[in-house]
Design an enzyme around this catalytic site. Structure first.
Site, PDB file in Angstrom:
ATOM      1  N   HIS A 142       8.493  -0.159  -9.995  1.00 58.69           N
ATOM      2  CA  HIS A 142       7.679   0.438  -8.815  1.00 58.69           C
ATOM      3  C   HIS A 142       7.439   1.923  -8.933  1.00 58.69           C
ATOM      4  O   HIS A 142       7.983   2.856  -9.112  1.00 58.69           O
ATOM      5  CB  HIS A 142       8.713   0.236  -7.580  1.00 58.69           C
ATOM      6  CG  HIS A 142       8.362   0.812  -6.374  1.00 58.69           C
ATOM      7  ND1 HIS A 142       8.778   1.682  -5.553  1.00 58.69           N
ATOM      8  CD2 HIS A 142       6.968   0.341  -5.540  1.00 58.69           C
ATOM      9  CE1 HIS A 142       7.879   1.809  -4.487  1.00 58.69           C
ATOM     10  NE2 HIS A 142       7.020   1.038  -4.524  1.00 58.69           N
ATOM     11  N   GLU A 154      10.693   3.468  -9.923  1.00 57.37           N
ATOM     12  CA  GLU A 154      12.017   2.695  -9.578  1.00 57.37           C
ATOM     13  C   GLU A 154      12.168   1.284 -10.447  1.00 57.37           C
ATOM     14  O   GLU A 154      11.216   0.638 -10.365  1.00 57.37           O
ATOM     15  CB  GLU A 154      12.105   2.529  -8.117  1.00 57.37           C
ATOM     16  CG  GLU A 154      12.518   3.571  -7.285  1.00 57.37           C
ATOM     17  CD  GLU A 154      12.517   3.480  -5.942  1.00 57.37           C
ATOM     18  OE1 GLU A 154      13.241   3.977  -5.017  1.00 57.37           O
ATOM     19  OE2 GLU A 154      11.340   2.397  -5.263  1.00 57.37           O
TER      20      GLU A 154
HETATM   21  N1  LIG Z   1      -0.115   1.834  -1.622  1.00 58.91           N
HETATM   22  C1  LIG Z   1       1.112   2.315  -2.166  1.00 58.91           C
HETATM   23  O1  LIG Z   1       1.230   3.565  -1.748  1.00 58.91           O
HETATM   24  C2  LIG Z   1       2.051   1.411  -2.946  1.00 58.91           C
HETATM   25  C3  LIG Z   1       2.868   2.270  -3.928  1.00 58.91           C
HETATM   26  C4  LIG Z   1       3.852   1.461  -4.506  1.00 58.91           C
HETATM   27  C5  LIG Z   1       3.741   0.141  -4.707  1.00 58.91           C
HETATM   28  N2  LIG Z   1       2.824  -0.649  -3.777  1.00 58.91           N
HETATM   29  C6  LIG Z   1       2.847  -1.859  -4.146  1.00 58.91           C
HETATM   30  O2  LIG Z   1       1.958  -2.250  -4.885  1.00 58.91           O
HETATM   31  C7  LIG Z   1       1.107  -3.542  -4.423  1.00 58.91           C
HETATM   32  C8  LIG Z   1      -0.243  -3.380  -4.520  1.00 58.91           C
HETATM   33  O3  LIG Z   1      -0.334  -2.620  -3.284  1.00 58.91           O
HETATM   34  P1  LIG Z   1      -1.949  -1.773  -2.968  1.00 58.91           P
HETATM   35  O4  LIG Z   1      -1.748  -0.729  -2.075  1.00 58.91           O
HETATM   36  O5  LIG Z   1      -2.375  -1.387  -4.584  1.00 58.91           O
HETATM   37  O6  LIG Z   1      -2.797  -2.652  -2.639  1.00 58.91           O
HETATM   38  P2  LIG Z   1      -4.478  -2.840  -2.449  1.00 58.91           P
HETATM   39  O7  LIG Z   1      -4.828  -3.758  -1.288  1.00 58.91           O
HETATM   40  O8  LIG Z   1      -5.001  -1.558  -2.509  1.00 58.91           O
HETATM   41  O9  LIG Z   1      -4.741  -3.672  -3.806  1.00 58.91           O
HETATM   42  C9  LIG Z   1      -4.479  -5.271  -3.958  1.00 58.91           C
HETATM   43  C10 LIG Z   1      -5.428  -5.671  -5.329  1.00 58.91           C
HETATM   44  O10 LIG Z   1      -5.134  -6.739  -5.596  1.00 58.91           O
HETATM   45  C11 LIG Z   1      -6.289  -7.779  -5.636  1.00 58.91           C
HETATM   46  N3  LIG Z   1      -5.890  -8.925  -5.652  1.00 58.91           N
HETATM   47  C12 LIG Z   1      -5.777  -9.883  -4.623  1.00 58.91           C
HETATM   48  N4  LIG Z   1      -5.235 -10.988  -4.818  1.00 58.91           N
HETATM   49  C13 LIG Z   1      -5.349 -11.183  -6.420  1.00 58.91           C
HETATM   50  C14 LIG Z   1      -5.127 -12.091  -7.319  1.00 58.91           C
HETATM   51  N5  LIG Z   1      -4.857 -13.196  -6.968  1.00 58.91           N
HETATM   52  N6  LIG Z   1      -5.341 -11.928  -8.627  1.00 58.91           N
HETATM   53  C15 LIG Z   1      -5.506 -10.466  -8.998  1.00 58.91           C
HETATM   54  N7  LIG Z   1      -5.874  -9.433  -8.505  1.00 58.91           N
HETATM   55  C16 LIG Z   1      -5.568  -9.807  -6.945  1.00 58.91           C
HETATM   56  C17 LIG Z   1      -7.233  -7.170  -4.412  1.00 58.91           C
HETATM   57  O11 LIG Z   1      -8.478  -7.722  -4.730  1.00 58.91           O
HETATM   58  C18 LIG Z   1      -6.782  -5.667  -4.392  1.00 58.91           C
HETATM   59  O12 LIG Z   1      -7.876  -4.989  -5.260  1.00 58.91           O
HETATM   60  C19 LIG Z   1       1.974  -4.071  -3.253  1.00 58.91           C
HETATM   61  O13 LIG Z   1       2.893  -4.816  -3.581  1.00 58.91           O
HETATM   62  C20 LIG Z   1       2.593  -2.620  -2.747  1.00 58.91           C
HETATM   63  O14 LIG Z   1       3.542  -2.862  -2.087  1.00 58.91           O
HETATM   64  C21 LIG Z   1       2.005   0.094  -2.949  1.00 58.91           C
END
Ligand SMILES: NC(=O)c1ccc[n+]([C@@H]2O[C@H](COP(=O)([O-])OP(=O)(O)OC[C@H]3O[C@@H](n4cnc5c(N)ncnc54)[C@H](O)[C@@H]3O)[C@@H](O)[C@H]2O)c1
Length: 596
Positions: A142, A154
């Protein structure tokens, strides 16, 4: 020997994925970056380019290193491209079914020895792992947002993750220059479990018009030294992602109502207001993906325009009290050019306060921050008195006497008799309802709270508390005075803890509960908040500084006022207080300070 990771796959190039690609490529590891479509791939590439270009512009990355970094990254649509990588990190949206589908597919596509990792913030890594035939090779990695900047990772091990997989991933984190904390699979892990209740509470404050987005964010930045306020952080995280994280934490984490997403959040997501990535969330941004906030219809008018709100002219200020806060406040007003009348309970007390103000001003002179002439002028503006009668012609009174309602009420009743009409009467109480004090006078419309932070000459924040009887003019006056003092005045309603304490202490209390549940150690929790969220101190460091008795008292008041079960003081906190472990002041709190 730790395993070599020479090629890593990243699935999903959104807010997190694009940053994770950058982290690996910066550290000499080849990356295969995968998205769902050509257009999504382009978006991901643009995030990466934007970030590395900014790093070059800031002088943090050489151009040649940027070019080498980009050469290490290959892009592809679809998971099939990942057949020969050593490790995959998935960063797709926070939906269990989507992640399970992707892991089942990765399990089919990837080499049998490939480690499969998820960047989930709140979903069960265990549930994701059982979608594969190799749950022992599935782990949570994480990262924090923005991934290239935040030092913390993490590492989440499930009950089936193989110990060598954990060790290999820990070694990899070290190679990436990250600090890892390894924990078991629980909703929100360390940082988000402590962060999201706070973020959701801040959204509730906006929803109920308790305070504005700007004021809430300024309060937490200036009052706690946080790198950004909660609403700006929500915009950075992405409101859709934040919604999903809260929703999962609510369902997985014991149905704590504080994690039930505030309805406003759902409405904003539905309306496409996702934060920075869509160009609009709590704030409006120059364009989608831009960090630059631009004014919108909710932007407050500039300070000068606010003066037109009917702020009254203030030249002479009475300050009642002789403690730490009164002393600091006298200095602040005198330095800012106000004529000050200090009222204490006797000449002896006045002499002590006068000495303390002199000592503090002299320190400023020694440090070169204050000219001798300005020190003398400030001291010359203060007159010392032992009777309230000398407040007959002041324009503003700031009360900073003992934190007891009966004492404050009696004082305000006297001020009401003595002061001229139109004077703003302010209390610095940090825990009593301001309206109780206001109702001890015949002029509740002129009574506000002015909650200074300790030490008043240093802390840049003042909470301006408006009761249901406070007039807009009195609030505008208080705000204008804060600006003239060189402080940021944030306006909020008259509720326990105002903004800062109401948002800060439940988070500290939650950290104690996490420790009490043996989920992690005080050191790791402090690390997680400092390195994952950029907090200046971890919760246990801060509790030892603030005093555990103070924390329990504030937490009890919040609990009594809001009757929120999640606000009940952590039993461990109460036990430590009972045992006399109050923090640095008794040389022992969560940590032993006797040798420092
Ligand atoms: N945003 C934050 O601050 C943060 C911090 C730590 C962890 N996370 C975790 O990271 C993960 C992603 O979050 P995010 O904020 O980056 O989301 P986001 O919506 O910004 O990005 C997600 C991406 O995944 C892509 N995607 C969707 N389906 C897909 C598939 N089948 N194959 C390949 N790509 C695909 C989408 O096109 C998009 O670009 C989540 O699990 C979230 O909980 C987020």
């Amino acid at each position: 020997m730790a395993r070599e990771f020479s090629t890593v796959g990243v699935v999903g190039l959104g807010t997190m994925g694009a940053g994770i690609v950058e982290v690996f490529a910066r550290n000499g590891i080849d990356v295969l970056a995968v998205e769902i479509s050509e257009s999504a791939l382009e978006r991901g590439r643009a995030i990466l380019t934007g970030s590395t270009d900014r790093a070059v512009a800031k002088g943090k990355l050489a151009e040649a290193d940027r070019d080498a970094l980009h050469e290490r990254v290959r892009f592809a649509v679809g998971l099939d491209a990942l057949h020969s990588v050593d490790l995959v990190i998935e960063a797709v949206p926070e939906h269990l079914d989507l992640k399970q589908r992707i892991f089942a597919e990765l399990d089919r596509v990837c080499r049998p020895d490939t480690i499969l990792a998820t960047n989930t913030s709140s979903l069960s890594v265990t549930e994701i792992s059982v979608a594969t035939t190799r749950p022992n090779q599935v782990i949570g990695i994480h990262f924090f947002n923005p991934a290239p900047v935040m030092k913390l990772v993490e590492v989440v091990r499930t009950v089936v993750t193989a110990p060598e997989v954990v060790a290999d991933v820990e070694a990899l984190c070290a190679r990436l220059g990250k600090v890892d904390v390894t924990i078991s699979d629980r909703a929100g892990f360390i940082a988000n479990a402590l962060l999201f209740g706070y973020l959701n509470h801040a959204v509730a404050m906006v929803e109920s018009h308790y305070a504005t987005r700007e004021d809430i964010d300024a309060a937490m930045k200036l009052g706690c030294g946080l790198p950004m306020g909660p609403l700006a952080l929500m915009d950075l995280i992405g409101l859709d992602t934040a919604y999903e994280i809260l929703d999962t934490m609510y369902r997985r984490g014991g149905r704590d109502r504080r994690h039930a997403p505030v309805p406003l959040l759902k409405q904003m997501v539905t309306a496409g207001l996702l934060g920075r990535k869509s160009g609009r969330g709590f704030y409006t941004y120059q364009r989608p993906g831009s960090p630059v906030v631009v004014p919108d219809e909710a932007t407050p008018p500039a300070a000068e325009a606010a003066l037109a709100d009917g702020a009254r002219a203030i030249t002479k200020v009475g300050i009642v009290g002789s403690g730490t806060m009164a002393t600091g406040i006298i200095e602040v007003f005198a330095k800012a050019g106000y004529e000050v009348v200090s009222v204490t309970r006797g000449a002896e007390k006045s002499a002590t306060v006068c000495e303390a103000v002199k000592t503090s001003l002299n320190k400023g002179v020694v440090r070169g921050k204050l000219a001798e002439a300005d020190r003398d002028a400030a001291l010359g503006r203060i007159s010392w008195s032992a009777t309230l009668d000398h407040l007959a012609d002041v324009d503003l009174v700031v009360e900073a006497v003992v934190e007891e309602l009966s004492v404050k009420k009696a004082l305000f009743a006297s001020l009401d008799e003595i002061c001229k009409p139109g004077v703003v009467l302010a209390t610095t109480t940090s825990s009593l309802p301001v309206v109780d004090v206001a109702m001890a006078t015949q002029r509740p419309a002129d009574v506000v709270g002015l909650h200074f932070f300790n030490p008043a000459p240093v802390m840049p924040l003042v909470e301006v508390v408006r009761t249901i009887r406070t007039s807009p003019e009195a609030t505008a006056t208080a705000r204008a005075v804060c600006a003239a003092l060189g402080k940021t005045g944030v306006v909020c309603g008259d509720r326990s803890g105002f903004i800062v304490n109401a948002l800060l202490f439940p988070y500290l209390n939650d950290a104690v509960k996490m420790l009490e549940a043996s989920y992690s150690t005080a050191d790791d929790i402090d690390h997680a908040m400092k390195l994952g969220c950029g907090y200046p101190m971890g919760p246990f460091e801060l509790l030892d500084v603030v005093g555990l008795d103070v924390a329990v008292a504030i937490q009890r008041e919040l609990y009594l006022e809001l009757r929120e079960p999640g606000f009940a003081p952590a039993p461990l906190l109460e036990h430590l207080v009972t045992a006399g472990y109050l923090g640095r002041k008794t040389r022992r709190g969560f940590r032993d300070h006797s040798h420092r």
